[in-house]
Motif scaffolding. Structure first.
Motif, PDB file in Angstrom:
ATOM      1  N   ARG A  29      35.303  20.207 -15.598  1.00 15.32           N
ATOM      2  CA  ARG A  29      35.220  21.579 -16.064  1.00 15.32           C
ATOM      3  C   ARG A  29      35.413  21.661 -17.574  1.00 15.32           C
ATOM      4  O   ARG A  29      34.692  22.381 -18.276  1.00 15.32           O
ATOM      5  CB  ARG A  29      36.280  22.439 -15.364  1.00 15.32           C
ATOM      6  CG  ARG A  29      36.098  22.606 -13.856  1.00 15.32           C
ATOM      7  CD  ARG A  29      35.003  23.589 -13.526  1.00 15.32           C
ATOM      8  NE  ARG A  29      35.313  24.930 -14.005  1.00 15.32           N
ATOM      9  CZ  ARG A  29      36.081  25.802 -13.341  1.00 15.32           C
ATOM     10  NH1 ARG A  29      36.633  25.467 -12.201  1.00 15.32           N
ATOM     11  NH2 ARG A  29      36.282  27.006 -13.827  1.00 15.32           N
ATOM     12  N   THR A  42      30.523  27.396 -13.325  1.00 13.72           N
ATOM     13  CA  THR A  42      30.019  28.751 -13.275  1.00 13.72           C
ATOM     14  C   THR A  42      30.399  29.420 -11.968  1.00 13.72           C
ATOM     15  O   THR A  42      30.794  30.580 -11.933  1.00 13.72           O
ATOM     16  CB  THR A  42      28.487  28.741 -13.432  1.00 13.72           C
ATOM     17  OG1 THR A  42      28.157  28.116 -14.667  1.00 13.72           O
ATOM     18  CG2 THR A  42      27.930  30.159 -13.402  1.00 13.72           C
ATOM     19  N   THR A  98      37.108  28.373 -18.988  1.00 14.59           N
ATOM     20  CA  THR A  98      35.715  28.655 -18.682  1.00 14.59           C
ATOM     21  C   THR A  98      35.366  30.105 -19.005  1.00 14.59           C
ATOM     22  O   THR A  98      34.324  30.399 -19.602  1.00 14.59           O
ATOM     23  CB  THR A  98      35.439  28.377 -17.191  1.00 14.59           C
ATOM     24  OG1 THR A  98      35.714  27.012 -16.898  1.00 14.59           O
ATOM     25  CG2 THR A  98      33.997  28.690 -16.835  1.00 14.59           C
ATOM     26  N   ASN A 130      24.545  25.300 -18.885  1.00 18.48           N
ATOM     27  CA  ASN A 130      24.626  25.157 -17.441  1.00 18.48           C
ATOM     28  C   ASN A 130      23.257  25.208 -16.794  1.00 18.48           C
ATOM     29  O   ASN A 130      23.030  24.571 -15.770  1.00 18.48           O
ATOM     30  CB  ASN A 130      25.530  26.245 -16.863  1.00 18.48           C
ATOM     31  CG  ASN A 130      27.000  25.934 -17.087  1.00 18.48           C
ATOM     32  OD1 ASN A 130      27.576  25.122 -16.370  1.00 18.48           O
ATOM     33  ND2 ASN A 130      27.595  26.540 -18.092  1.00 18.48           N
ATOM     34  N   THR A 144      24.639  24.440  -7.555  1.00 14.72           N
ATOM     35  CA  THR A 144      25.262  25.442  -8.413  1.00 14.72           C
ATOM     36  C   THR A 144      26.315  24.777  -9.253  1.00 14.72           C
ATOM     37  O   THR A 144      27.137  24.021  -8.735  1.00 14.72           O
ATOM     38  CB  THR A 144      25.910  26.549  -7.575  1.00 14.72           C
ATOM     39  OG1 THR A 144      24.914  27.104  -6.717  1.00 14.72           O
ATOM     40  CG2 THR A 144      26.485  27.640  -8.461  1.00 14.72           C
ATOM     41  N   ASP A 145      26.308  25.017 -10.550  1.00 15.97           N
ATOM     42  CA  ASP A 145      27.310  24.423 -11.423  1.00 15.97           C
ATOM     43  C   ASP A 145      28.700  24.863 -10.996  1.00 15.97           C
ATOM     44  O   ASP A 145      28.975  26.044 -10.827  1.00 15.97           O
ATOM     45  CB  ASP A 145      27.062  24.865 -12.862  1.00 15.97           C
ATOM     46  CG  ASP A 145      28.129  24.358 -13.795  1.00 15.97           C
ATOM     47  OD1 ASP A 145      28.167  23.146 -14.022  1.00 15.97           O
ATOM     48  OD2 ASP A 145      28.928  25.186 -14.269  1.00 15.97           O
ATOM     49  N   TYR A 174      26.682  28.951 -23.301  1.00 21.43           N
ATOM     50  CA  TYR A 174      27.228  28.506 -22.032  1.00 21.43           C
ATOM     51  C   TYR A 174      26.191  28.597 -20.922  1.00 21.43           C
ATOM     52  O   TYR A 174      26.030  27.685 -20.115  1.00 21.43           O
ATOM     53  CB  TYR A 174      28.465  29.317 -21.657  1.00 21.43           C
ATOM     54  CG  TYR A 174      29.199  28.744 -20.470  1.00 21.43           C
ATOM     55  CD1 TYR A 174      30.162  27.753 -20.637  1.00 21.43           C
ATOM     56  CD2 TYR A 174      28.901  29.161 -19.174  1.00 21.43           C
ATOM     57  CE1 TYR A 174      30.810  27.189 -19.549  1.00 21.43           C
ATOM     58  CE2 TYR A 174      29.546  28.607 -18.084  1.00 21.43           C
ATOM     59  CZ  TYR A 174      30.500  27.636 -18.272  1.00 21.43           C
ATOM     60  OH  TYR A 174      31.127  27.077 -17.191  1.00 21.43           O
ATOM     61  N   GLN A 210      32.590  31.473 -21.838  1.00 16.43           N
ATOM     62  CA  GLN A 210      31.509  32.396 -21.492  1.00 16.43           C
ATOM     63  C   GLN A 210      31.581  33.680 -22.323  1.00 16.43           C
ATOM     64  O   GLN A 210      30.548  34.277 -22.627  1.00 16.43           O
ATOM     65  CB  GLN A 210      31.574  32.728 -19.998  1.00 16.43           C
ATOM     66  CG  GLN A 210      31.231  31.542 -19.111  1.00 16.43           C
ATOM     67  CD  GLN A 210      31.446  31.846 -17.643  1.00 16.43           C
ATOM     68  OE1 GLN A 210      32.506  32.332 -17.252  1.00 16.43           O
ATOM     69  NE2 GLN A 210      30.461  31.560 -16.824  1.00 16.43           N
ATOM     70  N   ALA A 224      29.163  22.831 -23.817  1.00 19.96           N
ATOM     71  CA  ALA A 224      28.462  24.109 -24.002  1.00 19.96           C
ATOM     72  C   ALA A 224      28.711  24.706 -25.380  1.00 19.96           C
ATOM     73  O   ALA A 224      27.811  25.302 -25.979  1.00 19.96           O
ATOM     74  CB  ALA A 224      28.878  25.087 -22.914  1.00 19.96           C
ATOM     75  N   THR A 254      32.410  20.299 -19.374  1.00 17.92           N
ATOM     76  CA  THR A 254      31.307  21.255 -19.309  1.00 17.92           C
ATOM     77  C   THR A 254      31.457  22.324 -20.387  1.00 17.92           C
ATOM     78  O   THR A 254      30.500  22.673 -21.089  1.00 17.92           O
ATOM     79  CB  THR A 254      31.258  21.926 -17.920  1.00 17.92           C
ATOM     80  OG1 THR A 254      30.976  20.944 -16.931  1.00 17.92           O
ATOM     81  CG2 THR A 254      30.187  23.013 -17.869  1.00 17.92           C
ATOM     82  N   THR A 264      21.874  21.711 -17.027  1.00 14.33           N
ATOM     83  CA  THR A 264      22.581  20.636 -16.324  1.00 14.33           C
ATOM     84  C   THR A 264      22.648  20.855 -14.823  1.00 14.33           C
ATOM     85  O   THR A 264      23.091  20.002 -14.091  1.00 14.33           O
ATOM     86  CB  THR A 264      24.022  20.510 -16.850  1.00 14.33           C
ATOM     87  OG1 THR A 264      24.705  21.764 -16.673  1.00 14.33           O
ATOM     88  CG2 THR A 264      24.034  20.123 -18.313  1.00 14.33           C
ATOM     89  N   THR A 265      22.177  22.031 -14.347  1.00 13.15           N
ATOM     90  CA  THR A 265      22.221  22.319 -12.926  1.00 13.15           C
ATOM     91  C   THR A 265      20.880  21.978 -12.304  1.00 13.15           C
ATOM     92  O   THR A 265      19.841  22.475 -12.712  1.00 13.15           O
ATOM     93  CB  THR A 265      22.528  23.809 -12.690  1.00 13.15           C
ATOM     94  OG1 THR A 265      23.761  24.119 -13.315  1.00 13.15           O
ATOM     95  CG2 THR A 265      22.621  24.109 -11.203  1.00 13.15           C
TER      96      THR A 265
END
Length: 385
Positions: free
Chosen positions: A187, A339, A311, A326, A335-336, A322, A315, A194, A190, A329-330
């Protein structure tokens, strides 16, 4: 005023705990440093011996079946690593955890004090204590034959990783601790990916009464790693949680203000949590509606759920970056994780001006801990830090 003062002490106590004493990972047969330890899987073999923050050599002879946690972050960690069924006693601030109401509450008051007789009556195999629990209390428990591990103050996200592994190793939940730390790292990575290369907005983490989290705290790291510049970094202070003057806040003119709020107080417009006489109302953050409400259970406790507000803040500070990160990368059909959790878990929101996050029940109207923090800060810091 009494309510505000109580809440201030609670938050300061939460923020001051907990990180493991150095050397535990080595006792577990892994590297001692947090980064090195996290690269190896824990091996739950008993007996295990570790030196805690008070310099006490703690030996756990066999896998604990009954654990007492004396602060909410230790309890949260036990819940997150899948060891909640072992917890028989909790602090009065752990009520936000599902099922905690079936455990005995062994602390009370503010600052929090431990009912040692009650703890002993629970016949625990292990007691996890924050640095805010004094040596006298720990000694009383040890003299009664109770195994107590005291943690140090958590100053970084890495401290939280390592503390999670320490709790897992001591409680016999190594696999759960390893998995939890791995998820946390994913997390955090990620979020960092971002926000990398983005312009960093100035941010004020508003605890109340001008108090905030400095850069050398895990809360400060949450702000920084989410892509914000903590205005407390420019304050001339060595206090990890300094009090900033109204003039300083206005001069720094933060672009975002982050406000921790209790879950039962959520649901209002985010700007309603800023007092009418607050200096924040003279900043860009207020003018542009950039008041971000976060869950105090998550932001103020050095425990696995701290990745939730990180996170959320990423966002809020960098919504487009962000989302783009995602989206790239998804893979189709998935689903990420970051997120999904940020938008579905209770207590989080991706919108910077909404207030549907949760909280620990440890903050009060205004900036989450209230304007009376001045009245108790000295006592808390002197007696507990």
């Amino acid at each position: 005023m009494r309510r505000i003062t109580t809440a201030v002490g609670v938050v300061l106590l939460l923020l001051s705990a907990v990180a493991p004493a150095a050397g535990f990972a080595g006792a577990m047969g892994t590297a001692g440093a947090a980064d090195a330890a996290s690269a190896q899987e824990l091996d739950c073999e008993f007996p295990v011996t570790a030196t805690d923050a008070s310099g006490h050599e703690v030996t756990v002879d066999s896998e604990p079946e009954r654990v007492v946690t004396l602060n909410p972050s230790a309890a949260q960690t036990m819940w997150e690593i899948g060891a909640r069924e072992k917890v028989v006693g909790v602090s009065q601030f752990a009520g936000f955890l599902e099922g905690s109401d079936s455990r005995e509450v062994v602390t009370s008051g503010n600052p929090s004090t431990v009912n040692t007789e009650q703890v002993i009556s629970l016949d625990p195999d292990l007691v996890l204590a924050p640095n805010t629990i004094d040596n006298e209390t720990a000694t009383q428990l040890r003299n009664a034959g109770v195994t107590v591990y005291r943690f140090d103050r958590a100053a970084s996200i890495e401290d939280i990783y390592e503390k999670t592994r320490v709790v897992g190793g001591l409680s016999g939940a190594c696999e759960g601790a390893d998995a939890t730390v791995s998820e946390m790292r994913d997390r955090v990575e990620t979020v960092e990916a971002a926000v990398e290369g983005q312009d960093r907005p100035s941010v004020y983490f508003a605890m109340g009464g001008g108090y905030t989290a400095g850069p050398d705290t895990f809360v400060g790291q949450v702000v920084e790693r989410a892509g914000g510049d903590n205005i407390a970094a420019d304050a001339d202070t060595s206090n990890p949680y300094p009090q900033l003057s109204a003039e300083f806040v206005v001069e720094q003119d933060p672009e975002y203000v982050v406000v921790p709020v209790q879950p039962e107080r959520m649901g209002n417009d985010s700007e309603s949590y800023v007092p009418e006489d607050s200096a924040v109302r003279n900043t860009t953050a207020w003018e542009e509606g950039n008041v971000v409400v976060v869950d105090t259970n998550h932001i103020s406790q050095p425990a696995p759920r701290v990745v939730e507000p990180m996170t959320q803040l990423a966002q809020a500070f960098h919504p487009d970056a962000y989302a783009d990160a995602n989206a790239t990368t998804t893979t189709p059909g998935t689903t990420d994780a970051a997120t999904t959790t940020a938008t579905t878990d209770a207590g989080t929101t991706a919108a910077p001006t909404t207030a549907d996050a949760g909280d620990s029940g440890t903050t009060v109207p205004g900036f989450g801990v209230g304007a009376a923090v001045v009245a108790v800060l000295g006592a808390v810091l002197f007696a507990r830090r």
